[in-house]
Design a protein around this motif. Structure first.
Motif, PDB file in Angstrom:
ATOM      1  N   LYS A  14       0.795  -1.235   0.025  1.00  0.00           N
ATOM      2  CA  LYS A  14       0.099  -0.124  -0.132  1.00  0.00           C
ATOM      3  C   LYS A  14       0.725   1.099  -0.158  1.00  0.00           C
ATOM      4  O   LYS A  14       0.290   2.554  -0.513  1.00  0.00           O
ATOM      5  N   ASP A  15       2.023   1.019   0.633  1.00  0.00           N
ATOM      6  CA  ASP A  15       2.808   2.358   0.833  1.00  0.00           C
ATOM      7  C   ASP A  15       3.842   2.581  -0.545  1.00  0.00           C
ATOM      8  O   ASP A  15       4.710   3.531  -0.435  1.00  0.00           O
ATOM      9  N   GLY A  16       3.781   1.755  -1.332  1.00  0.00           N
ATOM     10  CA  GLY A  16       4.703   1.758  -2.514  1.00  0.00           C
ATOM     11  C   GLY A  16       5.948   1.088  -2.579  1.00  0.00           C
ATOM     12  O   GLY A  16       6.845   1.342  -3.306  1.00  0.00           O
ATOM     13  N   TRP A  17       6.147   0.357  -1.363  1.00  0.00           N
ATOM     14  CA  TRP A  17       7.527  -0.032  -1.231  1.00  0.00           C
ATOM     15  C   TRP A  17       7.880  -1.020  -2.470  1.00  0.00           C
ATOM     16  O   TRP A  17       9.136  -1.077  -3.070  1.00  0.00           O
ATOM     17  N   TYR A  18       6.786  -1.708  -2.975  1.00  0.00           N
ATOM     18  CA  TYR A  18       7.093  -2.656  -3.969  1.00  0.00           C
ATOM     19  C   TYR A  18       7.316  -2.261  -5.313  1.00  0.00           C
ATOM     20  O   TYR A  18       7.836  -2.537  -6.305  1.00  0.00           O
ATOM     21  N   ASP A  19       6.919  -0.808  -5.585  1.00  0.00           N
ATOM     22  CA  ASP A  19       6.899  -0.046  -6.866  1.00  0.00           C
ATOM     23  C   ASP A  19       8.455   0.726  -6.909  1.00  0.00           C
ATOM     24  O   ASP A  19       8.818   1.264  -7.923  1.00  0.00           O
ATOM     25  N   ARG A  20       9.214   0.733  -5.885  1.00  0.00           N
ATOM     26  CA  ARG A  20      10.615   1.349  -5.833  1.00  0.00           C
ATOM     27  C   ARG A  20      11.534   0.466  -6.852  1.00  0.00           C
ATOM     28  O   ARG A  20      11.848  -0.494  -6.309  1.00  0.00           O
ATOM     29  N   GLN A  21      12.222   1.084  -7.475  1.00  0.00           N
ATOM     30  CA  GLN A  21      13.035   0.422  -8.650  1.00  0.00           C
ATOM     31  C   GLN A  21      14.352  -0.131  -7.758  1.00  0.00           C
ATOM     32  O   GLN A  21      14.915  -0.874  -7.963  1.00  0.00           O
ATOM     33  N   ASP A  22      14.801   0.820  -6.889  1.00  0.00           N
ATOM     34  CA  ASP A  22      16.007   0.333  -6.045  1.00  0.00           C
ATOM     35  C   ASP A  22      15.702  -0.363  -4.856  1.00  0.00           C
ATOM     36  O   ASP A  22      16.593  -0.663  -3.997  1.00  0.00           O
ATOM     37  N   ALA A  23      14.438  -0.946  -4.455  1.00  0.00           N
ATOM     38  CA  ALA A  23      14.027  -1.549  -3.448  1.00  0.00           C
ATOM     39  C   ALA A  23      13.773  -3.161  -3.810  1.00  0.00           C
ATOM     40  O   ALA A  23      12.876  -3.194  -4.717  1.00  0.00           O
ATOM     41  N   ILE A  24      14.297  -3.923  -3.262  1.00  0.00           N
ATOM     42  CA  ILE A  24      14.137  -5.328  -3.486  1.00  0.00           C
ATOM     43  C   ILE A  24      13.512  -5.868  -2.318  1.00  0.00           C
ATOM     44  O   ILE A  24      14.278  -6.053  -0.960  1.00  0.00           O
ATOM     45  N   ILE A  25      12.366  -6.500  -2.338  1.00  0.00           N
ATOM     46  CA  ILE A  25      11.630  -6.949  -1.097  1.00  0.00           C
ATOM     47  C   ILE A  25      11.600  -8.524  -1.128  1.00  0.00           C
ATOM     48  O   ILE A  25      11.314  -9.271  -2.160  1.00  0.00           O
ATOM     49  N   HIS A  26      12.217  -9.128  -0.039  1.00  0.00           N
ATOM     50  CA  HIS A  26      12.261 -10.584   0.045  1.00  0.00           C
ATOM     51  C   HIS A  26      11.158 -10.911   1.132  1.00  0.00           C
ATOM     52  O   HIS A  26      11.333 -10.498   2.533  1.00  0.00           O
ATOM     53  N   GLU A  27      10.141 -11.867   0.766  1.00  0.00           N
ATOM     54  CA  GLU A  27       9.188 -12.273   1.414  1.00  0.00           C
ATOM     55  C   GLU A  27       9.541 -13.416   2.284  1.00  0.00           C
ATOM     56  O   GLU A  27      10.141 -14.352   1.606  1.00  0.00           O
ATOM     57  N   GLY A  28       9.457 -13.367   3.581  1.00  0.00           N
ATOM     58  CA  GLY A  28       9.728 -14.761   4.497  1.00  0.00           C
ATOM     59  C   GLY A  28      10.760 -14.543   5.485  1.00  0.00           C
ATOM     60  O   GLY A  28      11.130 -13.339   5.747  1.00  0.00           O
ATOM     61  N   ARG A  29      11.010 -15.412   6.443  1.00  0.00           N
ATOM     62  CA  ARG A  29      12.194 -15.393   7.663  1.00  0.00           C
ATOM     63  C   ARG A  29      13.292 -15.218   7.375  1.00  0.00           C
ATOM     64  O   ARG A  29      13.646 -15.987   6.265  1.00  0.00           O
ATOM     65  N   TRP A  30      13.984 -14.461   7.986  1.00  0.00           N
ATOM     66  CA  TRP A  30      15.421 -14.354   7.438  1.00  0.00           C
ATOM     67  C   TRP A  30      16.153 -15.581   7.384  1.00  0.00           C
ATOM     68  O   TRP A  30      17.171 -15.787   6.661  1.00  0.00           O
ATOM     69  N   GLN A  31      15.795 -16.596   8.394  1.00  0.00           N
ATOM     70  CA  GLN A  31      16.413 -17.951   8.283  1.00  0.00           C
ATOM     71  C   GLN A  31      16.321 -18.607   7.178  1.00  0.00           C
ATOM     72  O   GLN A  31      17.236 -19.551   6.598  1.00  0.00           O
ATOM     73  N   ASP A  32      15.264 -18.194   6.227  1.00  0.00           N
ATOM     74  CA  ASP A  32      15.063 -18.804   4.879  1.00  0.00           C
ATOM     75  C   ASP A  32      15.606 -18.124   3.927  1.00  0.00           C
ATOM     76  O   ASP A  32      16.090 -18.620   2.821  1.00  0.00           O
ATOM     77  N   VAL A  33      15.500 -16.674   3.745  1.00  0.00           N
ATOM     78  CA  VAL A  33      16.062 -15.928   2.716  1.00  0.00           C
ATOM     79  C   VAL A  33      17.425 -15.644   2.769  1.00  0.00           C
ATOM     80  O   VAL A  33      18.140 -15.636   1.578  1.00  0.00           O
TER      81      VAL A  33
END
Length: 430
Positions: free
Chosen positions: A298-317
């Motif tokens: 909703k806040d537009g983080w997924y639309d930022r070209q320089d932001a890469i979002i990793h979904e999941g627990r850090w132990q898996d990512v």
């Protein structure tokens, strides 16, 4: 003290089947008088963790309280010994110093005999809390050191148990059955259970015990209110008062534009917003909670070209990022409902595969932040564990603004109560 009693009375007191209440009161009295010899004798059969039924004082509390300064700033021995200790010329200073030395020796003897560093009295104070309130810094430091030793020992024992746990499944089953019997007995007696080692009692300021685990948190629904995130149980996940801390962390970790950044735990997006202002060349964010991820969309983080979002627990990512050989100049770690073992595992095992030469690593340092003695203990444990992991750590002190009670209204537990925050910035040694 004991030398003034008839031998037959002393013998009765020291018998294993002696009245525990009488033994406890004698131990508390000897501790308050800093009577080392009597304590040594009494502790042969008595407990160094005995508590007064009215005040909740342990022998450690008693040894510290005996050094309480009078209004004019000197140790008032009239209260504890029944007479005033004064030098011939009326100077109390040397007496006060000797009292503190005697108290420190008494406390060390008690700790050597199993006294618990974080036992609470009826005023909800540990011995260290009491020493701090009375302004007895030397005695406070004794308690901090005791806490550090206890936490390190428990950590090492936990590691050993994990290594040995798979060797004898039958023994493990027997221990589980014994624990179950003990729990059933506790429930039958109507008593609340505490940690068997006595070192990890919940210092909860008299509130309901706070039991949060990461699995439950990730399944909970979140409420995004004005300046804070609460989970379904009302626990504060993140609050706006942390903004100054996050800004200072971002400034120290990312001193110039064009750097590669990894942040673990987006939360309210405070530090990620500051990171964006640094014009990074790459900005990776790991977030596990679906509620936060939905908010990020909703806040537009997924639309930022320089932001890469990793979904999941850090132990898996994180293992996948390491496999790809992606390196960073700055890493920040701030998860919720994970214990210290998770943080230590991250900086001990993962950062080395993520941080480029000359890069910096930071994390939210909130361990034990509802009580100064716990914060100081964990701070020292952190220093040692970070050094063992190969880090040189610089600690920056950030003043925490005084918050009105209304700021915490509706929050199940106030997770921060200190006036200063110790901000860590870590680099690999050499």
């Amino acid at each position: 003290m004991l030398d003034k009693l008839p031998p037959e009375i002393v013998q009765l007191i020291l018998e294993p089947e002696a009245d525990p209440d009488i033994q406890a009161q004698l131990i508390l009295l000897a501790a308050s008088q800093h009577n080392i010899e009597s304590l040594r004798t009494l502790l042969r059969t008595g407990s160094a963790s005995a508590q007064d039924p009215e005040t909740g004082f342990t022998p450690l509390h008693a040894a510290i309280a005996a050094c309480e300064p009078s209004p004019n700033g000197v140790v008032d021995r009239e209260i504890t010994n029944g007479h005033a200790n004064r030098t011939a010329n009326g100077d109390y200073s040397s007496t006060a110093e000797s009292d503190l030395e005697a108290a420190a020796k008494t406390m060390r003897l008690l700790l050597q005999n199993g006294a618990i560093w974080n036992d609470l009295d009826e005023n909800n104070e540990t011995p260290g809390c009491l020493a701090m309130r009375l302004g007895l810094r030397e005695l406070y430091d004794v308690m901090v050191d005791a806490g550090v030793r206890a936490e390190i020992l428990l950590s090492r024992l936990d590691e050993y148990e994990q290594l040995a746990g798979n060797d004898d499944e039958e023994e493990e089953e027997e221990e589980e059955e014994e624990a179950q019997r003990s729990a059933e007995e506790t429930e039958k007696n109507g008593e609340e259970g505490i940690a068997s080692n006595g070192q990890r009692q919940d210092l909860d300021d008299g509130q309901d015990p706070l039991e949060i685990n990461n699995e439950d948190y990730l399944q909970s629904s979140l409420r995004f209110q004005d300046g804070r995130i609460l989970d379904s149980a009302g626990n504060g996940v993140m609050m706006a008062w942390e903004t100054d801390i996050m800004k200072r962390s971002a400034d120290l970790l990312v001193p110039r534009p064009g750097m590669r950044i990894l942040n673990i735990g987006h939360g309210m997006g405070i530090i990620d917003t500051f990171f964006q202002e640094k014009s990074p060349s790459a900005h990776h964010i790991i977030e596990a909670h679906t509620g936060v991820l939905e908010r990020m969309r909703k806040d537009g983080w997924y639309d930022r070209q320089d932001a890469i979002i990793h979904e999941g627990r850090w132990q898996d990512v994180v293992p996948k990022i390491i496999e790809q050989g992606i390196l960073f100049d700055a890493i920040y770690f701030d998860t919720f409902a994970e214990d210290y073992k998770a943080l230590r595992a991250f900086f001990s095992d993962c950062v080395i595969g993520l941080l480029d030469d000359g890069g910096k690593f930071g994390f939210f340092n909130g361990l034990g932040a509802d009580r100064q003695i716990c914060y100081d203990v964990y701070g020292k444990v952190l220093e040692m564990d970070l050094f063992e992991a190969g880090f040189d750590t610089v600690w920056d002190t950030v003043k925490v603004p005084e918050m009105e009670k209304g700021k915490w209204e509706g929050v199940r537990r106030r997770y921060w109560s200190l006036r200063e925050y110790k901000l860590p910035t870590c680099e690999f040694i050499g």
